[in-house]
Design a protein around this motif. Structure first.
Motif, PDB file in Angstrom:
ATOM      1  N   MET A  81       0.814  -1.201   0.000  1.00  0.00           N
ATOM      2  CA  MET A  81       0.000   0.000   0.000  1.00  0.00           C
ATOM      3  C   MET A  81       0.857   1.265   0.000  1.00  0.00           C
ATOM      4  SD  MET A  81      -2.105  -2.449   0.440  1.00  0.00           S
ATOM      5  CE  MET A  81      -1.497  -3.181   1.961  1.00  0.00           C
ATOM      6  N   TRP A  82       1.892   1.284   0.826  1.00  0.00           N
ATOM      7  CA  TRP A  82       2.770   2.464   0.815  1.00  0.00           C
ATOM      8  C   TRP A  82       3.350   2.669  -0.580  1.00  0.00           C
ATOM      9  CZ3 TRP A  82       1.190   4.892   4.648  1.00  0.00           C
ATOM     10  CH2 TRP A  82       1.090   4.363   5.933  1.00  0.00           C
ATOM     11  N   ASN A  83       3.652   1.590  -1.270  1.00  0.00           N
ATOM     12  CA  ASN A  83       4.187   1.665  -2.628  1.00  0.00           C
ATOM     13  C   ASN A  83       3.087   1.375  -3.649  1.00  0.00           C
ATOM     14  OD1 ASN A  83       7.274   2.014  -2.256  1.00  0.00           O
ATOM     15  ND2 ASN A  83       6.724   0.362  -0.843  1.00  0.00           N
ATOM     16  N   TRP A  84       1.964   2.053  -3.496  1.00  0.00           N
ATOM     17  CA  TRP A  84       0.842   1.868  -4.412  1.00  0.00           C
ATOM     18  C   TRP A  84       1.209   2.253  -5.840  1.00  0.00           C
ATOM     19  CZ3 TRP A  84      -0.201   6.452  -6.728  1.00  0.00           C
ATOM     20  CH2 TRP A  84       0.133   7.626  -6.025  1.00  0.00           C
ATOM     21  N   ASN A  85       2.286   3.048  -5.998  1.00  0.00           N
ATOM     22  CA  ASN A  85       2.664   3.532  -7.327  1.00  0.00           C
ATOM     23  C   ASN A  85       3.790   2.707  -7.953  1.00  0.00           C
ATOM     24  OD1 ASN A  85       4.651   4.301  -5.557  1.00  0.00           O
ATOM     25  ND2 ASN A  85       4.419   6.503  -5.887  1.00  0.00           N
ATOM     26  N   GLY A  86       4.044   1.502  -7.434  1.00  0.00           N
ATOM     27  CA  GLY A  86       5.165   0.722  -7.938  1.00  0.00           C
ATOM     28  C   GLY A  86       4.819  -0.680  -8.388  1.00  0.00           C
ATOM     29  N   LEU A  87       3.580  -0.894  -8.823  1.00  0.00           N
ATOM     30  CA  LEU A  87       3.151  -2.240  -9.210  1.00  0.00           C
ATOM     31  C   LEU A  87       3.410  -2.430 -10.706  1.00  0.00           C
ATOM     32  CD1 LEU A  87      -0.222  -3.860  -8.039  1.00  0.00           C
ATOM     33  CD2 LEU A  87       1.315  -4.794  -9.751  1.00  0.00           C
ATOM     34  N   TYR A  88       4.625  -2.858 -11.039  1.00  0.00           N
ATOM     35  CA  TYR A  88       5.017  -2.978 -12.439  1.00  0.00           C
ATOM     36  C   TYR A  88       5.935  -4.178 -12.637  1.00  0.00           C
ATOM     37  CZ  TYR A  88       9.418  -0.886 -10.877  1.00  0.00           C
ATOM     38  OH  TYR A  88      10.601  -0.634 -10.215  1.00  0.00           O
ATOM     39  N   ARG A  89       6.122  -4.529 -13.889  1.00  0.00           N
ATOM     40  CA  ARG A  89       7.127  -5.503 -14.300  1.00  0.00           C
ATOM     41  C   ARG A  89       7.969  -4.878 -15.405  1.00  0.00           C
ATOM     42  NH1 ARG A  89       6.194 -10.793 -12.559  1.00  0.00           N
ATOM     43  NH2 ARG A  89       7.819 -11.491 -14.001  1.00  0.00           N
ATOM     44  N   GLU A  90       9.206  -5.296 -15.498  1.00  0.00           N
ATOM     45  CA  GLU A  90      10.083  -4.791 -16.551  1.00  0.00           C
ATOM     46  C   GLU A  90      10.370  -5.884 -17.574  1.00  0.00           C
ATOM     47  OE1 GLU A  90      13.448  -3.277 -14.393  1.00  0.00           O
ATOM     48  OE2 GLU A  90      12.548  -1.279 -14.226  1.00  0.00           O
ATOM     49  N   GLN A  91      10.677  -5.444 -18.798  1.00  0.00           N
ATOM     50  CA  GLN A  91      11.102  -6.328 -19.885  1.00  0.00           C
ATOM     51  C   GLN A  91      10.045  -7.387 -20.237  1.00  0.00           C
ATOM     52  OE1 GLN A  91      13.954  -5.583 -21.575  1.00  0.00           O
ATOM     53  NE2 GLN A  91      14.060  -3.832 -20.185  1.00  0.00           N
ATOM     54  N   MET A 217      10.838   3.350 -20.566  1.00  0.00           N
ATOM     55  CA  MET A 217      11.560   2.096 -20.741  1.00  0.00           C
ATOM     56  C   MET A 217      10.513   0.989 -20.838  1.00  0.00           C
ATOM     57  SD  MET A 217      12.959   1.699 -16.797  1.00  0.00           S
ATOM     58  CE  MET A 217      13.793   0.167 -17.133  1.00  0.00           C
ATOM     59  N   ASP A 218      10.957  -0.254 -20.990  1.00  0.00           N
ATOM     60  CA  ASP A 218       9.980  -1.342 -21.080  1.00  0.00           C
ATOM     61  C   ASP A 218       9.503  -1.675 -19.671  1.00  0.00           C
ATOM     62  OD1 ASP A 218       8.378  -3.438 -21.708  1.00  0.00           O
ATOM     63  OD2 ASP A 218       9.921  -4.696 -22.609  1.00  0.00           O
ATOM     64  N   GLN A 219       8.566  -0.878 -19.204  1.00  0.00           N
ATOM     65  CA  GLN A 219       8.029  -1.006 -17.850  1.00  0.00           C
ATOM     66  C   GLN A 219       6.507  -1.002 -17.939  1.00  0.00           C
ATOM     67  OE1 GLN A 219       8.785   2.162 -14.741  1.00  0.00           O
ATOM     68  NE2 GLN A 219      10.269   0.612 -14.077  1.00  0.00           N
ATOM     69  N   SER A 220       5.895  -2.109 -17.528  1.00  0.00           N
ATOM     70  CA  SER A 220       4.451  -2.296 -17.680  1.00  0.00           C
ATOM     71  C   SER A 220       3.795  -2.295 -16.306  1.00  0.00           C
ATOM     72  CB  SER A 220       4.149  -3.624 -18.385  1.00  0.00           C
ATOM     73  OG  SER A 220       4.901  -3.756 -19.566  1.00  0.00           O
ATOM     74  N   TYR A 221       2.734  -1.513 -16.179  1.00  0.00           N
ATOM     75  CA  TYR A 221       1.979  -1.410 -14.927  1.00  0.00           C
ATOM     76  C   TYR A 221       0.630  -2.108 -15.101  1.00  0.00           C
ATOM     77  CZ  TYR A 221       5.394   2.008 -13.398  1.00  0.00           C
ATOM     78  OH  TYR A 221       6.562   2.614 -13.023  1.00  0.00           O
ATOM     79  N   TYR A 222       0.147  -2.729 -14.011  1.00  0.00           N
ATOM     80  CA  TYR A 222      -1.078  -3.520 -14.061  1.00  0.00           C
ATOM     81  C   TYR A 222      -1.952  -3.164 -12.858  1.00  0.00           C
ATOM     82  CZ  TYR A 222       1.962  -6.222 -17.158  1.00  0.00           C
ATOM     83  OH  TYR A 222       2.825  -6.611 -18.152  1.00  0.00           O
ATOM     84  N   PHE A 223      -3.213  -2.802 -13.118  1.00  0.00           N
ATOM     85  CA  PHE A 223      -4.088  -2.332 -12.050  1.00  0.00           C
ATOM     86  C   PHE A 223      -5.424  -3.068 -12.061  1.00  0.00           C
ATOM     87  CE2 PHE A 223      -1.973   1.646 -13.782  1.00  0.00           C
ATOM     88  CZ  PHE A 223      -0.867   1.568 -12.962  1.00  0.00           C
ATOM     89  N   CYS A 224      -5.785  -3.637 -10.934  1.00  0.00           N
ATOM     90  CA  CYS A 224      -7.136  -4.189 -10.728  1.00  0.00           C
ATOM     91  C   CYS A 224      -7.958  -3.159  -9.969  1.00  0.00           C
ATOM     92  CB  CYS A 224      -7.076  -5.481  -9.912  1.00  0.00           C
ATOM     93  SG  CYS A 224      -6.669  -6.947 -10.871  1.00  0.00           S
ATOM     94  N   SER A 225      -9.069  -2.735 -10.549  1.00  0.00           N
ATOM     95  CA  SER A 225      -9.981  -1.791  -9.917  1.00  0.00           C
ATOM     96  C   SER A 225     -11.352  -2.457  -9.824  1.00  0.00           C
ATOM     97  CB  SER A 225     -10.094  -0.499 -10.726  1.00  0.00           C
ATOM     98  OG  SER A 225      -8.820   0.112 -10.914  1.00  0.00           O
TER      99      SER A 225
END
Length: 230
Positions: A81-91, A217-225
């Motif tokens: 939760m503190w890092n709510w802005n860091g839900l990603y995968r690279e490459q 960069m090749d950085q993909s974010y994924y969000f469930c709402s």
């Protein structure tokens, strides 16, 4: 040493241990946040919503009954939760389905060492009321913009309170292409963009799933709402 000092030393050591642990947690969150970028804020992603509602009172036991899915997520890993802005995968290289197994879509395939795994938990997450014509707002803290943003909605008949989310449960309902941050709405702490979407035939509870491919960069974010369509 006096008996009084000996009596108080264990309590003092416990207090210092708790304080040190809190400082480590805060330092970790701040360090990770420096490299993080954003989230879906409306409808809110699961961890952004939990942080928004409970960040100032995350130890409040009433969360267990008022917001049990957030409670289990806070207990599993507060940094999710503190890092709510860091839900990603690279490459990922655009191979989202190959990178993320069914049942792990909300945690981006248990990215970041499994930090966000509790977001995959099946249950009655708090859901935002939406009409079938709605928009997804993405917040970009680092102003990287997007190569593309894709918005999916679960198919009618899928029950997020009883079923884990898989790729076959989703239908693409909206997308935008390359959009520099200069074209997003400017703010003091970052930029936002709203993607119009339509989910015809949907009623009741659903999951809106957003993939944001950042441009830097090749950085993909994924969000469930979680939403409830009227």
């Amino acid at each position: 040493m006096s008996s009084l000092a000996h009596h108080h030393r264990p309590a003092l050591l416990r207090a210092l241990t708790v304080a040190a642990a809190a400082l480590v947690l805060l330092a970790t969150a701040l360090t990770d946040a420096a490299f993080a970028h954003g989230s879906a804020t409306d409808p809110p992603s699961r961890n952004y919503g939990c942080w928004q509602r409970w960040g100032s009172k995350f130890q409040d036991p009433s969360m267990a009954t008022q917001d049990p899915m957030c409670w289990q997520a806070w207990q599993a890993d507060p940094n999710a939760m503190w890092n709510w802005n860091g839900l990603y995968r690279e490459q990922v290289k655009g191979n989202h389905q190959a990178a993320i197994p069914d049942g792990q879509l909300c945690s981006a395939g248990r990215t970041q060492g499994g930090r966000y795994q509790a977001l995959d938990a099946v249950g009655a997450w708090q859901a935002a009321p939406k009409s079938r014509n709605f928009a997804v707002t993405v917040f970009d803290q680092a102003r990287h913009g997007a190569d593309y943003i894709r918005v999916y909605v679960t198919r009618q008949g899928f029950d997020p309170t009883r079923q884990s989310l898989g790729w076959g449960n989703l239908e693409l309902v909206s997308q935008i292409g390359n959009t520099p941050a200069s074209q997003w709405q400017q703010g003091s702490n970052g930029v936002t963009i709203s993607i119009p979407a339509s989910a015809p035939g949907r009623t009741g509870r659903h999951i809106v799933y957003t993939i944001w491919q950042a441009s830097h960069m090749d950085q993909s974010y994924y969000f469930c709402s979680d939403v409830t369509f009227s």
